[in-house]
Design a protein around this motif. Sequence first.
Motif, short mmCIF file in Angstrom:
data_model
loop_
_atom_site.label_atom_id
_atom_site.label_comp_id
_atom_site.label_asym_id
_atom_site.label_seq_id
_atom_site.Cartn_x
_atom_site.Cartn_y
_atom_site.Cartn_z
N MET A 1 0.97 -1.14 0.11
CA MET A 1 0.10 -0.06 -0.03
C MET A 1 0.74 1.28 -0.11
SD MET A 1 -2.92 1.29 2.77
CE MET A 1 -1.83 1.90 3.75
N ILE A 2 2.13 1.36 0.71
CA ILE A 2 2.71 2.43 0.82
C ILE A 2 3.35 2.84 -0.76
CG2 ILE A 2 5.02 3.34 1.76
CD1 ILE A 2 2.66 3.54 3.55
N VAL A 3 3.64 1.73 -1.41
CA VAL A 3 4.26 2.03 -2.61
C VAL A 3 3.20 2.72 -3.43
CG1 VAL A 3 5.17 1.01 -4.83
CG2 VAL A 3 6.02 0.34 -2.77
N THR A 4 1.92 2.37 -3.66
CA THR A 4 0.82 3.11 -4.18
C THR A 4 0.68 4.35 -3.40
OG1 THR A 4 -0.28 0.83 -4.35
CG2 THR A 4 -1.68 2.80 -4.74
N LEU A 5 0.76 4.60 -2.45
CA LEU A 5 0.59 6.03 -1.90
C LEU A 5 1.85 6.94 -2.43
CD1 LEU A 5 -0.66 5.21 1.87
CD2 LEU A 5 -2.05 6.00 -0.07
N ILE A 6 2.82 6.18 -2.26
CA ILE A 6 4.13 7.09 -3.03
C ILE A 6 3.91 7.54 -4.39
CG2 ILE A 6 6.50 7.06 -3.25
CD1 ILE A 6 6.83 5.41 -1.03
N VAL A 7 3.39 6.46 -5.22
CA VAL A 7 3.16 7.21 -6.65
C VAL A 7 2.19 8.04 -6.79
CG1 VAL A 7 2.32 6.14 -8.86
CG2 VAL A 7 4.08 4.76 -7.32
N ALA A 8 1.09 7.80 -5.90
CA ALA A 8 -0.08 8.71 -5.96
C ALA A 8 0.25 10.23 -5.46
CB ALA A 8 -1.36 8.36 -5.09
N ALA A 9 1.33 10.12 -4.42
CA ALA A 9 1.69 11.33 -3.68
C ALA A 9 2.45 12.14 -4.80
CB ALA A 9 2.61 11.21 -2.44
N GLU A 10 3.41 11.46 -5.61
CA GLU A 10 4.32 12.11 -6.61
C GLU A 10 3.22 12.56 -7.86
OE1 GLU A 10 7.81 12.77 -8.67
OE2 GLU A 10 7.35 12.35 -6.52
N ILE A 11 2.30 11.79 -8.11
CA ILE A 11 1.47 12.43 -9.39
C ILE A 11 0.70 13.39 -8.98
CG2 ILE A 11 -0.48 11.67 -10.74
CD1 ILE A 11 0.50 8.78 -10.75
N SER A 12 0.20 13.62 -7.57
CA SER A 12 -0.58 14.79 -7.21
C SER A 12 0.34 15.82 -6.96
CB SER A 12 -1.05 14.50 -5.66
OG SER A 12 -2.04 13.28 -5.74
N PHE A 13 1.65 15.80 -6.46
CA PHE A 13 2.45 16.86 -6.48
C PHE A 13 2.42 17.64 -7.70
CE2 PHE A 13 6.48 18.86 -6.82
CZ PHE A 13 6.80 19.49 -5.44
N TRP A 14 2.94 16.87 -8.88
CA TRP A 14 3.17 17.82 -10.17
C TRP A 14 1.93 18.01 -10.65
CZ3 TRP A 14 7.82 19.09 -11.69
CH2 TRP A 14 9.02 18.23 -10.92
N ILE A 15 0.73 17.50 -10.58
CA ILE A 15 -0.75 18.04 -10.96
C ILE A 15 -0.89 19.11 -10.42
CG2 ILE A 15 -3.09 17.54 -10.90
CD1 ILE A 15 -2.55 14.57 -11.36
N LEU A 16 -0.74 19.20 -9.12
CA LEU A 16 -0.99 20.51 -8.19
C LEU A 16 -0.19 21.49 -8.69
CD1 LEU A 16 -1.51 19.48 -4.52
CD2 LEU A 16 -3.31 20.65 -5.98
N LEU A 17 1.21 21.38 -8.93
CA LEU A 17 2.38 22.20 -9.20
C LEU A 17 1.76 22.79 -10.79
CD1 LEU A 17 4.70 23.72 -9.15
CD2 LEU A 17 6.13 21.89 -9.95
N GLY A 18 1.59 21.87 -11.69
CA GLY A 18 0.85 22.35 -12.99
C GLY A 18 -0.24 23.21 -12.96
N LEU A 19 -1.23 22.88 -11.98
CA LEU A 19 -2.55 23.36 -11.82
C LEU A 19 -2.11 25.06 -11.16
CD1 LEU A 19 -5.03 20.67 -10.64
CD2 LEU A 19 -4.98 21.87 -12.96
N GLY A 20 -1.21 24.79 -10.44
CA GLY A 20 -1.08 26.24 -9.79
C GLY A 20 -0.43 27.23 -10.73
N LEU A 21 0.49 26.63 -11.54
CA LEU A 21 1.03 27.71 -12.31
C LEU A 21 0.02 28.13 -13.61
CD1 LEU A 21 4.66 25.98 -12.62
CD2 LEU A 21 4.00 28.13 -11.35
N THR A 22 -0.81 27.08 -13.92
CA THR A 22 -1.59 27.30 -15.27
C THR A 22 -2.64 28.51 -14.55
OG1 THR A 22 -1.53 25.20 -15.97
CG2 THR A 22 -3.55 26.32 -16.42
N ALA A 23 -3.04 28.49 -13.37
CA ALA A 23 -3.85 29.31 -12.70
C ALA A 23 -3.44 30.66 -12.52
CB ALA A 23 -4.53 28.93 -11.28
N ARG A 24 -1.94 30.79 -12.24
CA ARG A 24 -1.36 31.98 -12.12
C ARG A 24 -1.17 32.81 -13.34
NH1 ARG A 24 3.71 32.44 -8.36
NH2 ARG A 24 2.25 32.15 -6.85
#
Length: 206
Positions: A1-24
């Motif tokens: 489960m931890i490996v899955t959470l790590i992958v999900a966190a990595e994807i979420s990080f870059w999605i949030l970063l991309g959305l944040g810069l797009t919004a700005r």
Amino acid sequence: MIVTLIVAAEISFWILLGLGLTARYLLRWRRTSTALLVGLPVVDLTLYALTVLDLRGGATASWTHALAASYAGFSIGYGPSLVRWADRHFLHRFAGGPKPLPSPKYGPERTRYEWQIAGRTVVSAAVTLSLITLLVPLSAGSAHFGTFLQWYLKLGIAAVVNVIVAGCYSLWPKQPPAGVVVEDGRVATGKTLAGSAPDRTPADRP
């Protein structure tokens, strides 16, 4: 489960970063952008909290739990500089901003740059090891210090090596090749020293 959470966190990080810069820069939603970018460390702290819950639920402590803790350490140590890097490149690529300058290569500017890297590494290692250490008392007996011994050694060595490298640049600053004009630690395009051949080295050479 931890490996899955790590992958999900990595994807979420870059999605949030991309959305944040797009919004700005594309939507001009400054407040929304700020809220999204502030949420970046929350992703890693949530991953750490879920790691603790996993251990308290009876999971066997392993390197994956330490890796999950390292994400929070990385966000604190390197996160701000990573966001600034992405911000400059996004601004240039999608909003007509100036081309980002490469990292300085020579002189005192390169020395300062190496100390900045060393500082980020030391902070990241210190935070990561602190969080790994906290896994032991927070895990309700599922984790032991010996489980994470290799992380203490590897992160400690990484921090020391970075400090030594920065110290070497302080003692022996890197000098540019003969005939190359340098501005702010970077090669100046089209400029030469008196009597030297024209410099054709691109300013953005890595």
